[in-house]
Write an enzyme that holds these catalytic residues in place. Sequence first.
Site, PDB file in Angstrom:
ATOM      1  N   ALA A   1      31.187  48.596  48.744  1.00 21.46           N
ATOM      2  CA  ALA A   1      32.634  48.783  48.861  1.00 21.46           C
ATOM      3  C   ALA A   1      33.351  48.104  47.707  1.00 21.46           C
ATOM      4  CB  ALA A   1      33.123  48.234  50.198  1.00 21.46           C
TER       5      ALA A   1
ATOM      6  N   HIS B   1      29.413  50.401  51.145  1.00 18.86           N
ATOM      7  CA  HIS B   1      29.265  49.456  52.253  1.00 18.86           C
ATOM      8  C   HIS B   1      28.965  48.074  51.696  1.00 18.86           C
ATOM      9  CE1 HIS B   1      28.480  48.289  56.437  1.00 18.86           C
ATOM     10  NE2 HIS B   1      27.529  47.502  55.931  1.00 18.86           N
ATOM     11  N   SER B   2      29.722  47.070  52.147  1.00 15.14           N
ATOM     12  CA  SER B   2      29.536  45.682  51.740  1.00 15.14           C
ATOM     13  C   SER B   2      29.673  45.571  50.214  1.00 15.14           C
ATOM     14  CB  SER B   2      28.188  45.171  52.250  1.00 15.14           C
ATOM     15  OG  SER B   2      28.122  43.771  52.214  1.00 15.14           O
ATOM     16  N   MET B   3      28.645  45.154  49.494  1.00 16.01           N
ATOM     17  CA  MET B   3      28.737  45.131  48.042  1.00 16.01           C
ATOM     18  C   MET B   3      29.159  46.480  47.501  1.00 16.01           C
ATOM     19  SD  MET B   3      25.790  44.470  45.114  1.00 16.01           S
ATOM     20  CE  MET B   3      25.045  46.081  45.369  1.00 16.01           C
TER      21      MET B   3
ATOM     22  N   SER C   1      33.509  49.983  53.649  1.00 20.10           N
ATOM     23  CA  SER C   1      32.838  49.736  54.929  1.00 20.10           C
ATOM     24  C   SER C   1      32.154  48.369  54.903  1.00 20.10           C
ATOM     25  CB  SER C   1      31.799  50.849  55.156  1.00 20.10           C
ATOM     26  OG  SER C   1      30.996  50.604  56.288  1.00 20.10           O
TER      27      SER C   1
END
Length: 281
Positions: free
Chosen positions: A103, A99-101, A127
């Site tokens: 990903a 998720h975010s970083m 994500s």
Amino acid sequence: MSPVETRSRTAAWFPGPAPEDGPAPARLVCIPYAGGTASLFREWQRRLGPEVEVVSVQLPGRGLRLREQPYTASAALVPDLASALVEAGLCRDYALFGHSMGALLAYEVACELRERGEQEPFHLYVSGSRAPHLYGTREDHLLSDEELRALVSDLGGLERDRAVDTAYFERRLPVLRADLRVCETYRWRPRRPLRCPMTAFSASRDVLASAPQTEAWRDYTSGSFLRRHFQGDHFFLNDGPTRERLLRSLSDELAGAGADLPARAAGSQSAHARREAPWTS
């Protein structure tokens, strides 16, 4: 470094308990967002069931690794995380979620493992993240403490109790700045797309990863691509109905994954493979 020291160092990356009933047919390696810890995925094993082994990644500077210096550049972090996965024997029958970083790291680790001759993940889940080539436009790690706290609050990353939030935020501030620097100094380099299928999750109020920015992940795989769009802010995976929808989606996609792994490992292409990206080499 002795074999015992190597095992101990590798284990620090993956602090969760081993499955009680032995290895599951499929494995989901989960990488948290900037400032996040492995505890983010604490309940995922119960929710995803015995057919999936959830492996949570703990980056340096948090949890039992609090005394370690956090990374400030992906160029050092990605190969070290990839090496830890190899040393731990986690690079077979595995999917990656970030998720975010997380990903961004999941994608780069998948590419790094491929370059080393390791098996690609059988699925990549990204994500709350814009596509890699869209990174490098922010400098949030340079904000003042108060400005950074306001940003995280606006993104939905803090609760309503200001006293509790302030203490929590101050403890996480050094590692958050380091993680943001990892993201904001990252520069994508063109490589051929991954072959594995990819699912991208976006949220309606996520100002860091809009629907079009998330859709841009499509060109990073020559396999099938699916984008699922939820109601919520940047931290939609933390709690509430949207997290339940995310977990339900993951559960549905991972259900029966173990039965398909031999064919995938043999190099079979998805029946829904759509295209090769223009930078394929």
